[in-house]
Motif scaffolding. Structure first.
Motif, PDB file in Angstrom:
ATOM      1  N   THR A   1      31.632  44.275  30.251  1.00 49.49           N
ATOM      2  CA  THR A   1      32.252  45.583  30.073  1.00 49.49           C
ATOM      3  C   THR A   1      31.160  46.632  30.203  1.00 49.49           C
ATOM      4  OG1 THR A   1      31.978  45.496  27.677  1.00 49.49           O
ATOM      5  CG2 THR A   1      34.077  44.739  28.559  1.00 49.49           C
TER       6      THR A   1
ATOM      7  N   ARG B   1      40.179  49.189  34.448  1.00 46.58           N
ATOM      8  CA  ARG B   1      39.895  50.223  33.453  1.00 46.58           C
ATOM      9  C   ARG B   1      40.475  49.805  32.110  1.00 46.58           C
ATOM     10  NH1 ARG B   1      38.453  55.518  33.622  1.00 46.58           N
ATOM     11  NH2 ARG B   1      38.701  55.659  35.873  1.00 46.58           N
ATOM     12  N   ARG B   2      39.675  49.925  31.022  1.00 48.39           N
ATOM     13  CA  ARG B   2      40.101  49.554  29.673  1.00 48.39           C
ATOM     14  C   ARG B   2      40.162  50.752  28.727  1.00 48.39           C
ATOM     15  NH1 ARG B   2      42.935  45.411  30.418  1.00 48.39           N
ATOM     16  NH2 ARG B   2      41.840  43.593  31.137  1.00 48.39           N
TER      17      ARG B   2
ATOM     18  N   TRP C   1      35.255  50.022  31.424  1.00 48.07           N
ATOM     19  CA  TRP C   1      35.766  49.109  32.448  1.00 48.07           C
ATOM     20  C   TRP C   1      35.375  47.679  32.096  1.00 48.07           C
ATOM     21  CZ3 TRP C   1      38.212  50.316  37.189  1.00 48.07           C
ATOM     22  CH2 TRP C   1      38.402  51.678  37.419  1.00 48.07           C
ATOM     23  N   ALA C   2      36.243  46.737  32.458  1.00 47.69           N
ATOM     24  CA  ALA C   2      35.913  45.312  32.412  1.00 47.69           C
ATOM     25  C   ALA C   2      35.703  44.876  33.857  1.00 47.69           C
ATOM     26  CB  ALA C   2      37.039  44.515  31.777  1.00 47.69           C
TER      27      ALA C   2
END
Length: 181
Positions: A52, A103-104, A109-110
């Motif tokens: 991440t 997108r997390r 982001w992962a």
């Protein structure tokens, strides 16, 4: 036959409600457990690495890209500059690789990646190539159609009987996978 016939006869319903009928026998355990999440059987690894990272300048919700050995990125899905995502995953995976990013959050982001085997090939006349090598036999398939001859560059990758698959990345660059038979 009556118009209002019940699905089960009265004596069967009464026996079930009174507990006089044995429950149906359970299936015999065969040693195969099919549901991974419930029984704790580990799944096969899907990616070589997952990280991440914060990437506030990257646009969109998802991205797919290939990182090549020369440092360039081939964008397969998504928009904008993905170097922040590439820099994060390259801490764990060597080039060349294929990565997917999701997108997390607003900036988080992962990113997951798999290592690739990339090589240059002469033009075979299509975008997907499959070469099967078995003993002295060679079977070449280009874009789903059987073709004559062979590709010595792909054939050299086989150690014994194998199926070699190649998919065009860009120009004369190909992603190659060798599956021994």
């Amino acid at each position: 036959m009556g118009l209002f016939r019940r699905s089960k006869p009265l004596h069967q319903r009464l026996a079930e409600e009174g507990g006089l009928v044995e429950p149906p026998a359970r299936a015999v355990f065969t040693g195969v457990i099919g549901e991974t999440g419930i029984h704790g059987i580990p799944r096969e690894r899907q990616y070589d690495a997952v990280v991440t990272t914060e990437a506030p300048d990257v646009e969109g919700a998802t991205a797919r890209f290939v990182g090549l050995e020369d440092g360039s990125l081939l964008l397969e899905e998504g928009d904008g500059d993905l170097t922040q995502l590439a820099d994060a995953i390259e801490q764990e995976v060597k080039r060349p690789y294929r990565a997917i990013a999701v997108r997390r959050g607003e900036q988080q982001w992962a990113v997951a990646a798999d290592g690739l085997q990339v090589m240059e090939l002469p033009e075979p006349g299509g975008d997907e190539v499959e070469l099967a090598v078995r003993g002295d036999e060679r079977t070449l398939v280009v874009d789903g159609n059987r073709a004559f001859g062979t590709l010595p560059e792909l054939e050299a990758l086989a150690t014994g009987d194998a199926v070699i698959r190649a998919a065009r990345l860009d120009g004369n660059l190909w992603e190659v996978r060798v599956d021994p038979l």
